[in-house]
Design a protein around this motif. Sequence first.
Motif, PDB file in Angstrom:
ATOM      1  N   MET A   1       0.790  -1.038   0.052  1.00  0.00           N
ATOM      2  CA  MET A   1      -0.028   0.049   0.067  1.00  0.00           C
ATOM      3  C   MET A   1       0.931   1.299   0.154  1.00  0.00           C
ATOM      4  O   MET A   1       1.770   1.419   0.819  1.00  0.00           O
ATOM      5  CB  MET A   1      -0.782  -0.013   1.324  1.00  0.00           C
ATOM      6  CG  MET A   1      -1.713   0.833   1.220  1.00  0.00           C
ATOM      7  SD  MET A   1      -3.137   1.117   2.807  1.00  0.00           S
ATOM      8  CE  MET A   1      -4.035  -0.138   2.322  1.00  0.00           C
ATOM      9  N   THR A   2       0.495   2.083  -0.995  1.00  0.00           N
ATOM     10  CA  THR A   2       1.327   3.273  -1.042  1.00  0.00           C
ATOM     11  C   THR A   2       0.943   4.223   0.257  1.00  0.00           C
ATOM     12  O   THR A   2       0.062   4.257   0.895  1.00  0.00           O
ATOM     13  CB  THR A   2       1.038   4.208  -2.235  1.00  0.00           C
ATOM     14  OG1 THR A   2      -0.388   4.668  -2.124  1.00  0.00           O
ATOM     15  CG2 THR A   2       1.283   3.448  -3.335  1.00  0.00           C
ATOM     16  N   THR A   3       2.022   5.201   0.723  1.00  0.00           N
ATOM     17  CA  THR A   3       1.789   6.041   1.608  1.00  0.00           C
ATOM     18  C   THR A   3       0.514   6.864   1.361  1.00  0.00           C
ATOM     19  O   THR A   3      -0.431   7.200   2.253  1.00  0.00           O
ATOM     20  CB  THR A   3       2.912   7.058   1.903  1.00  0.00           C
ATOM     21  OG1 THR A   3       4.293   6.305   1.958  1.00  0.00           O
ATOM     22  CG2 THR A   3       2.913   7.926   3.017  1.00  0.00           C
ATOM     23  N   SER A   4       0.395   7.371   0.266  1.00  0.00           N
ATOM     24  CA  SER A   4      -0.888   8.385  -0.066  1.00  0.00           C
ATOM     25  C   SER A   4      -2.222   7.514   0.115  1.00  0.00           C
ATOM     26  O   SER A   4      -3.193   7.824   0.785  1.00  0.00           O
ATOM     27  CB  SER A   4      -0.847   8.851  -1.573  1.00  0.00           C
ATOM     28  OG  SER A   4      -2.108   9.187  -1.971  1.00  0.00           O
ATOM     29  N   ALA A  69      -5.786  -7.520   7.075  1.00  0.00           N
ATOM     30  CA  ALA A  69      -6.921  -7.834   6.082  1.00  0.00           C
ATOM     31  C   ALA A  69      -6.610  -7.373   4.657  1.00  0.00           C
ATOM     32  O   ALA A  69      -6.795  -8.409   3.746  1.00  0.00           O
ATOM     33  CB  ALA A  69      -8.458  -7.311   6.531  1.00  0.00           C
ATOM     34  N   VAL A  70      -6.115  -6.116   4.460  1.00  0.00           N
ATOM     35  CA  VAL A  70      -5.686  -5.863   3.047  1.00  0.00           C
ATOM     36  C   VAL A  70      -4.534  -6.665   2.575  1.00  0.00           C
ATOM     37  O   VAL A  70      -4.488  -7.219   1.376  1.00  0.00           O
ATOM     38  CB  VAL A  70      -5.529  -4.444   3.093  1.00  0.00           C
ATOM     39  CG1 VAL A  70      -4.605  -3.966   1.548  1.00  0.00           C
ATOM     40  CG2 VAL A  70      -6.595  -3.680   3.414  1.00  0.00           C
ATOM     41  N   GLU A  71      -3.486  -6.871   3.503  1.00  0.00           N
ATOM     42  CA  GLU A  71      -2.314  -7.814   2.815  1.00  0.00           C
ATOM     43  C   GLU A  71      -2.477  -9.112   2.818  1.00  0.00           C
ATOM     44  O   GLU A  71      -1.896  -9.658   1.759  1.00  0.00           O
ATOM     45  CB  GLU A  71      -1.373  -7.744   3.769  1.00  0.00           C
ATOM     46  CG  GLU A  71      -0.761  -5.880   4.024  1.00  0.00           C
ATOM     47  CD  GLU A  71       0.312  -5.813   5.064  1.00  0.00           C
ATOM     48  OE1 GLU A  71       0.647  -6.813   5.843  1.00  0.00           O
ATOM     49  OE2 GLU A  71       0.626  -4.524   5.447  1.00  0.00           O
ATOM     50  N   ARG A  72      -3.484  -9.616   3.595  1.00  0.00           N
ATOM     51  CA  ARG A  72      -3.689 -11.203   3.559  1.00  0.00           C
ATOM     52  C   ARG A  72      -4.973 -11.704   2.721  1.00  0.00           C
ATOM     53  O   ARG A  72      -5.190 -12.938   2.411  1.00  0.00           O
ATOM     54  CB  ARG A  72      -3.531 -11.616   4.810  1.00  0.00           C
ATOM     55  CG  ARG A  72      -2.119 -11.712   5.647  1.00  0.00           C
ATOM     56  CD  ARG A  72      -2.154 -12.176   6.844  1.00  0.00           C
ATOM     57  NE  ARG A  72      -0.804 -11.895   7.484  1.00  0.00           N
ATOM     58  CZ  ARG A  72      -0.569 -10.710   8.037  1.00  0.00           C
ATOM     59  NH1 ARG A  72      -1.421  -9.932   8.181  1.00  0.00           N
ATOM     60  NH2 ARG A  72       0.827 -10.523   8.764  1.00  0.00           N
ATOM     61  N   GLY A  73      -5.762 -10.644   2.595  1.00  0.00           N
ATOM     62  CA  GLY A  73      -7.119 -10.879   1.838  1.00  0.00           C
ATOM     63  C   GLY A  73      -8.118 -11.609   2.935  1.00  0.00           C
ATOM     64  O   GLY A  73      -8.936 -12.150   2.484  1.00  0.00           O
TER      65      GLY A  73
END
Length: 96
Positions: A1-4, A69-73
Amino acid sequence: MTTSRLLQTYAVSLLAFLVLDFTWLGLVARGFYKDQLGHLLAPDVRWLPAILFYMLYVVAVLVFAVLPAVERGMVWGGVLTATVATVGYLFAARGM
């Protein structure tokens, strides 16, 4: 995920938390808190500690629930947090 994207996610999460909590505190449970806890409430809001709490709380939600949750789905952090809070509530309410 980008900093933005991380900062945008934080901002959206903070906004959601503020809307929900201010709705609860200001509309839904306002009378309850005044009636039941009025003697414990400060006459004025202490804004600096309140702002710091809200900001830190949302960071914790992101670190322990949203980002994993975002990283691992998976949504395990959110499910775990909600489950632990519910079990704690049920235990405490049963003893009252």
